[in-house]
Design an enzyme around this catalytic site. Sequence first.
Site, PDB file in Angstrom:
ATOM      1  N   CYS A  37       0.837  -1.194   0.000  1.00 53.84           N
ATOM      2  CA  CYS A  37       0.000   0.000   0.000  1.00 53.84           C
ATOM      3  C   CYS A  37       0.876   1.250   0.000  1.00 53.84           C
ATOM      4  O   CYS A  37       1.806   1.364   0.796  1.00 53.84           O
ATOM      5  CB  CYS A  37      -0.904  -0.018   1.233  1.00 53.84           C
ATOM      6  SG  CYS A  37      -1.910   1.472   1.427  1.00 53.84           S
ATOM      7  N   CYS A  40       0.064   3.200   3.642  1.00 53.96           N
ATOM      8  CA  CYS A  40       0.480   2.677   4.952  1.00 53.96           C
ATOM      9  C   CYS A  40       1.655   1.710   4.883  1.00 53.96           C
ATOM     10  O   CYS A  40       2.212   1.346   5.906  1.00 53.96           O
ATOM     11  CB  CYS A  40      -0.697   1.994   5.646  1.00 53.96           C
ATOM     12  SG  CYS A  40      -1.167   0.407   4.918  1.00 53.96           S
ATOM     13  N   CYS A  60      -0.332 -11.047  -7.578  1.00 47.49           N
ATOM     14  CA  CYS A  60      -0.780 -12.186  -6.782  1.00 47.49           C
ATOM     15  C   CYS A  60      -1.019 -11.670  -5.365  1.00 47.49           C
ATOM     16  O   CYS A  60      -0.079 -11.417  -4.612  1.00 47.49           O
ATOM     17  CB  CYS A  60       0.303 -13.265  -6.818  1.00 47.49           C
ATOM     18  SG  CYS A  60      -0.220 -14.828  -6.148  1.00 47.49           S
TER      19      CYS A  60
END
Length: 71
Positions: A37, A40, A60
């Site tokens: 991400c 974060c 994946c």
Amino acid sequence: KKYDSGTGWPSFWDSIQGSVETKVDFKLIVPRTEYHCSRCGGHQGHVFNDGPLPTGKRYCNNGLALKFVPD
């Protein structure tokens, strides 16, 4: 953008622009590209170069990183 990769993992051939960043992961000795991400830093999964067109990528995804919402 999700597709059945036959791996048993949720797989996508693209990501939402700006939502993930990548880094090289050596945890299994062989280098892999981890994606996480962009906000974060949370681990999402790994991206491979054996996916379908148009990108040729296979994101994946770690199933625990997803929230599934019934139709």
